[in-house]
Design a protein around this motif. Structure first.
Motif, PDB file in Angstrom:
ATOM      1  N   LEU A 142       0.303  26.669  91.609  1.00  0.00           N
ATOM      2  CA  LEU A 142      -0.419  26.102  90.475  1.00  0.00           C
ATOM      3  C   LEU A 142      -0.857  27.225  89.544  1.00  0.00           C
ATOM      4  O   LEU A 142      -1.400  28.241  89.990  1.00  0.00           O
ATOM      5  CB  LEU A 142      -1.657  25.326  90.949  1.00  0.00           C
ATOM      6  CG  LEU A 142      -1.422  24.191  91.945  1.00  0.00           C
ATOM      7  CD1 LEU A 142      -2.752  23.683  92.495  1.00  0.00           C
ATOM      8  CD2 LEU A 142      -0.656  23.049  91.284  1.00  0.00           C
ATOM      9  N   ILE A 143      -0.581  27.054  88.253  1.00  0.00           N
ATOM     10  CA  ILE A 143      -1.078  27.976  87.234  1.00  0.00           C
ATOM     11  C   ILE A 143      -1.754  27.148  86.146  1.00  0.00           C
ATOM     12  O   ILE A 143      -1.542  25.936  86.044  1.00  0.00           O
ATOM     13  CB  ILE A 143       0.036  28.845  86.638  1.00  0.00           C
ATOM     14  CG1 ILE A 143       1.064  27.985  85.891  1.00  0.00           C
ATOM     15  CG2 ILE A 143       0.702  29.681  87.715  1.00  0.00           C
ATOM     16  CD1 ILE A 143       2.138  28.802  85.168  1.00  0.00           C
ATOM     17  N   SER A 144      -2.569  27.798  85.330  1.00  0.00           N
ATOM     18  CA  SER A 144      -3.295  27.073  84.293  1.00  0.00           C
ATOM     19  C   SER A 144      -2.418  26.841  83.073  1.00  0.00           C
ATOM     20  O   SER A 144      -1.855  27.778  82.503  1.00  0.00           O
ATOM     21  CB  SER A 144      -4.541  27.854  83.878  1.00  0.00           C
ATOM     22  OG  SER A 144      -5.165  27.240  82.761  1.00  0.00           O
ATOM     23  N   ALA A 145      -2.311  25.579  82.660  1.00  0.00           N
ATOM     24  CA  ALA A 145      -1.568  25.248  81.442  1.00  0.00           C
ATOM     25  C   ALA A 145      -2.379  25.537  80.197  1.00  0.00           C
ATOM     26  O   ALA A 145      -1.862  25.465  79.082  1.00  0.00           O
ATOM     27  CB  ALA A 145      -1.161  23.774  81.453  1.00  0.00           C
ATOM     28  N   MET A 146      -3.651  25.850  80.373  1.00  0.00           N
ATOM     29  CA  MET A 146      -4.527  26.127  79.231  1.00  0.00           C
ATOM     30  C   MET A 146      -4.546  27.612  78.873  1.00  0.00           C
ATOM     31  O   MET A 146      -5.155  28.003  77.891  1.00  0.00           O
ATOM     32  CB  MET A 146      -5.957  25.657  79.539  1.00  0.00           C
ATOM     33  CG  MET A 146      -6.077  24.162  79.742  1.00  0.00           C
ATOM     34  SD  MET A 146      -5.649  23.207  78.264  1.00  0.00           S
ATOM     35  CE  MET A 146      -7.078  23.548  77.233  1.00  0.00           C
ATOM     36  N   HIS A 147      -3.865  28.438  79.684  1.00  0.00           N
ATOM     37  CA  HIS A 147      -3.873  29.872  79.394  1.00  0.00           C
ATOM     38  C   HIS A 147      -2.749  30.226  78.435  1.00  0.00           C
ATOM     39  O   HIS A 147      -1.579  29.963  78.697  1.00  0.00           O
ATOM     40  CB  HIS A 147      -3.727  30.702  80.663  1.00  0.00           C
ATOM     41  CG  HIS A 147      -3.644  32.172  80.379  1.00  0.00           C
ATOM     42  ND1 HIS A 147      -4.744  32.901  80.000  1.00  0.00           N
ATOM     43  CD2 HIS A 147      -2.601  33.025  80.365  1.00  0.00           C
ATOM     44  CE1 HIS A 147      -4.379  34.157  79.791  1.00  0.00           C
ATOM     45  NE2 HIS A 147      -3.074  34.251  80.010  1.00  0.00           N
ATOM     46  N   ARG A 148      -3.125  30.851  77.331  1.00  0.00           N
ATOM     47  CA  ARG A 148      -2.148  31.266  76.332  1.00  0.00           C
ATOM     48  C   ARG A 148      -2.496  32.700  75.899  1.00  0.00           C
ATOM     49  O   ARG A 148      -2.546  33.020  74.717  1.00  0.00           O
ATOM     50  CB  ARG A 148      -2.208  30.320  75.136  1.00  0.00           C
ATOM     51  CG  ARG A 148      -1.050  30.471  74.163  1.00  0.00           C
ATOM     52  CD  ARG A 148      -1.217  29.561  72.977  1.00  0.00           C
ATOM     53  NE  ARG A 148      -2.487  29.806  72.293  1.00  0.00           N
ATOM     54  CZ  ARG A 148      -2.956  29.050  71.303  1.00  0.00           C
ATOM     55  NH1 ARG A 148      -2.298  27.968  70.932  1.00  0.00           N
ATOM     56  NH2 ARG A 148      -4.093  29.346  70.713  1.00  0.00           N
ATOM     57  N   GLY A 149      -2.728  33.529  76.900  1.00  0.00           N
ATOM     58  CA  GLY A 149      -3.271  34.839  76.587  1.00  0.00           C
ATOM     59  C   GLY A 149      -4.756  34.691  76.327  1.00  0.00           C
ATOM     60  O   GLY A 149      -5.588  35.409  76.868  1.00  0.00           O
ATOM     61  N   ASP A 150      -5.098  33.715  75.500  1.00  0.00           N
ATOM     62  CA  ASP A 150      -6.476  33.247  75.359  1.00  0.00           C
ATOM     63  C   ASP A 150      -6.505  31.839  75.963  1.00  0.00           C
ATOM     64  O   ASP A 150      -5.764  31.545  76.880  1.00  0.00           O
ATOM     65  CB  ASP A 150      -6.911  33.263  73.885  1.00  0.00           C
ATOM     66  CG  ASP A 150      -5.898  32.527  72.989  1.00  0.00           C
ATOM     67  OD1 ASP A 150      -4.952  31.914  73.520  1.00  0.00           O
ATOM     68  OD2 ASP A 150      -6.046  32.575  71.763  1.00  0.00           O
ATOM     69  N   ILE A 151      -7.315  30.967  75.473  1.00  0.00           N
ATOM     70  CA  ILE A 151      -7.366  29.593  75.982  1.00  0.00           C
ATOM     71  C   ILE A 151      -6.840  28.648  74.910  1.00  0.00           C
ATOM     72  O   ILE A 151      -7.255  28.696  73.748  1.00  0.00           O
ATOM     73  CB  ILE A 151      -8.817  29.193  76.362  1.00  0.00           C
ATOM     74  CG1 ILE A 151      -9.350  30.139  77.427  1.00  0.00           C
ATOM     75  CG2 ILE A 151      -8.859  27.760  76.860  1.00  0.00           C
ATOM     76  CD1 ILE A 151      -8.569  30.122  78.734  1.00  0.00           C
ATOM     77  N   MET A 152      -5.921  27.786  75.282  1.00  0.00           N
ATOM     78  CA  MET A 152      -5.379  26.809  74.335  1.00  0.00           C
ATOM     79  C   MET A 152      -6.457  25.813  73.922  1.00  0.00           C
ATOM     80  O   MET A 152      -7.312  25.435  74.723  1.00  0.00           O
ATOM     81  CB  MET A 152      -4.210  26.048  74.966  1.00  0.00           C
ATOM     82  CG  MET A 152      -2.988  26.903  75.232  1.00  0.00           C
ATOM     83  SD  MET A 152      -1.610  25.865  75.770  1.00  0.00           S
ATOM     84  CE  MET A 152      -0.416  27.122  76.236  1.00  0.00           C
ATOM     85  N   ALA A 153      -6.378  25.391  72.677  1.00  0.00           N
ATOM     86  CA  ALA A 153      -7.348  24.422  72.179  1.00  0.00           C
ATOM     87  C   ALA A 153      -7.088  23.036  72.745  1.00  0.00           C
ATOM     88  O   ALA A 153      -8.018  22.259  72.941  1.00  0.00           O
ATOM     89  CB  ALA A 153      -7.303  24.385  70.651  1.00  0.00           C
ATOM     90  N   VAL A 154      -5.837  22.722  72.997  1.00  0.00           N
ATOM     91  CA  VAL A 154      -5.485  21.407  73.523  1.00  0.00           C
ATOM     92  C   VAL A 154      -4.515  21.569  74.688  1.00  0.00           C
ATOM     93  O   VAL A 154      -3.777  22.556  74.779  1.00  0.00           O
ATOM     94  CB  VAL A 154      -4.844  20.509  72.439  1.00  0.00           C
ATOM     95  CG1 VAL A 154      -5.838  20.200  71.340  1.00  0.00           C
ATOM     96  CG2 VAL A 154      -3.601  21.172  71.855  1.00  0.00           C
ATOM     97  N   LEU A 155      -4.517  20.601  75.564  1.00  0.00           N
ATOM     98  CA  LEU A 155      -3.602  20.611  76.702  1.00  0.00           C
ATOM     99  C   LEU A 155      -2.185  20.321  76.210  1.00  0.00           C
ATOM    100  O   LEU A 155      -1.974  19.429  75.388  1.00  0.00           O
ATOM    101  CB  LEU A 155      -4.022  19.547  77.718  1.00  0.00           C
ATOM    102  CG  LEU A 155      -3.249  19.508  79.038  1.00  0.00           C
ATOM    103  CD1 LEU A 155      -3.562  20.738  79.869  1.00  0.00           C
ATOM    104  CD2 LEU A 155      -3.604  18.242  79.813  1.00  0.00           C
ATOM    105  N   PRO A 156      -1.177  21.077  76.677  1.00  0.00           N
ATOM    106  CA  PRO A 156       0.209  20.756  76.306  1.00  0.00           C
ATOM    107  C   PRO A 156       0.566  19.339  76.739  1.00  0.00           C
ATOM    108  O   PRO A 156      -0.069  18.753  77.618  1.00  0.00           O
ATOM    109  CB  PRO A 156       1.018  21.799  77.073  1.00  0.00           C
ATOM    110  CG  PRO A 156       0.070  22.902  77.374  1.00  0.00           C
ATOM    111  CD  PRO A 156      -1.266  22.249  77.550  1.00  0.00           C
TER     112      PRO A 156
END
Length: 489
Positions: A142-156
């Motif tokens: 399991l990895i976080s889908a909200m991680h984008r180097g920073d935190i994504m504003a919305v869930l993919p």
């Protein structure tokens, strides 16, 4: 008489057509699918998984793993309740396929398959990065889908495999409701205690199908946290293999190929796969596959105002952006930045959690261990040392930063392994010249904004006495080169 026979035949034919059409109306098509591709359980656990059945009757489980109890079907709720065995005898299996089937009225059977397994889960979401090392076989990760180097504003909206070095390396990829990406990696076919090794990139997509971020998955029987898997150069604890490499060994052709690792353009987080052969004879890439097992291919795009942007690079991890004079041979067209990789871990850093791209200072005063002989070039790598510490470095060459001519499409992005040929020496044949006798490794160091410092070494087969190692040597940022990671202090 013959006319009447023909008329009678026509009536029969029309009647047959009408009868066939009438019968076909009674037939219905149906569909069946599970809400998830896989279910991971602990021993003895009971879970309920949903399915969607349309125009089907007589639903039944037609296949289940040996030793597992018969699942309970709730047709009205469209759920299937599954209980894993509490213990396993010799003939019972921990993982397998469960098949649910049904039939539409007057039609053929329709089925859906669900992977079920008593396997451990490992949650890596607490250690977010652009690259994840997975090393335990038969595990749900399991990895976080909200991680984008920073935190994504919305869930993919969805996730999928962009590319993988082996078909079926990454399986059952799914975006969970809790914002985590779930996937499964099995065991090596020759050793069930080892993970199936390879590299992959998992992409996150918005509702319109546009890729918005991606993560490198490094499946490898290697733990860089163990001191024996590190080397200390100039006070920096460094991985003793290249980022993405499955070995660090030049004793055989197979091990040389496994030791190349992945190629990176300076400042980009996404990797490019290595060569198809150990000697990179034709510059071609190794095979890649998507989540469905179909071949995918690396693309090239010339840097421009449209393609030479960070947004374009993020959305196109399979595209090598070729430098041109207008971009000063950077993959970025104009927004050149010295801060994409730095001495602190950045948003675009390609290394796993707790690691970052090595700075130039980590390679100070490295030298080839021993006196190279002419035959050493065939070993495709050299042991380099500093202050008694040593590590093998593979001469992996680079992916070429530009096309042969700016108005053609040749050369850019292909893998080229060569050593420098001074103009006062004999020009060598291309077959000899393009041998992997040079190691290029990016550092975080930069020079004058549009060129990057790169550590590299070379071995001149014709003049071994003058072979050596150089550091802080400017290289065009559109080059695709190797990376060594150092621990974040």
């Amino acid at each position: 008489m013959s006319y009447m026979k023909r008329f009678a035949g026509l009536v029969c034919a029309v009647a047959a057509i009408v009868f066939f059409a009438s019968c076909s109306k009674d037939k219905e098509s149906g569909s069946l699918s599970f809400n998830s591709p896989a279910v991971f359980l602990s021993a003895g656990q009971t879970v309920t998984v949903g399915f969607k059945s349309v125009n089907l009757q007589n639903l039944s489980v037609t296949n289940k793993p040996t030793g597992w109890a018969e699942p309970t079907i709730d047709v009205a709720a469209q759920t299937l309740t599954i209980t894993a065995p509490a213990t396993f005898d010799d003939d019972e299996v921990r993982t397998g396929s469960l098949v649910l089937a049904g039939t539409p009225k007057g039609g053929s059977s329709v089925s859906a398959t669900l992977f079920v397994g008593v396997v451990e889960s490992k949650d890596l979401s607490g250690k977010p990065a652009n690259s994840y090392i997975v090393s335990k076989p038969d595990h749900n990760y399991l990895i976080s889908a909200m991680h984008r180097g920073d935190i994504m504003a919305v869930l993919p909206a969805s996730v999928d495999v962009v590319w993988q070095s082996k078909s079926g390396l990454i399986q059952y990829t799914e975006l969970r409701e809790d914002g985590k990406v779930s996937f499964y990696v099995g065991a090596d076919s020759d050793d069930e205690k080892k993970i199936k090794e390879g590299n992959a990139v998992i992409g996150a997509y918005d509702a319109g199908g546009t890729l918005i971020w991606s993560w490198h998955i490094w499946a490898v029987n290697y733990d860089p946290e163990k001191t024996e898997n590190q080397v200390v150069f100039n006070g920096y604890a460094m991985m003793n293999r290249n980022l993405g490499a499955l070995a660090n060994d030049n004793s055989t052709a197979e091990k040389i190929l496994a030791s190349y690792g992945l190629y990176y353009q300076w400042g980009r987080k996404d990797p490019f796969i290595g060569p198809s052969s150990y000697n990179a004879a034709n510059g071609a890439s190794a095979s890649m596959y998507n989540g469905g097992g179909s071949r995918v291919y690396m693309k090239t795009e010339v840097s421009s105002a449209e393609a030479g942007t960070m947004d374009y690079a993020v959305r196109n991890p399979l595209t090598f952006i070729v430098g041109v004079s207008g971009s000063e041979y950077d993959w970025l067209w104009s927004a050149h930045s010295d801060d994409l990789w730095g001495d602190t871990k950045t948003v675009n850093d390609p290394c796993p959690y707790g690691w970052r791209v090595a700075p130039a200072a980590a390679f100070n005063d490295l030298s080839i261990v021993g006196a190279p002989a002419a035959g050493d070039a065939d070993k495709f790598g050299w042991t380099l040392g500093e202050n008694g510490n040593e590590s093998l470095f593979i001469g992996a060459g680079r992916r070429i930063y530009r096309h042969t001519q700016e108005n053609d499409t040749q050369g850019g992005g292909s893998i080229q392994n060569f050593y420098p040929t001074p103009i006062d020496k004999q020009v060598r044949s291309s077959a000899l010249y393009n041998q992997p006798w040079v190691g290029y490794y990016w550092t975080t160091g930069t020079v004058a904004g549009t060129q990057s410092s790169a550590f590299y070494f070379w071995f001149d087969k014709a003049d071994p006495a003058n072979s050596g190692v150089q550091n802080n040597t400017p290289q065009r940022r559109a080059n695709g080169m190797q990376v060594r990671c150092v621990k974040v202090e």
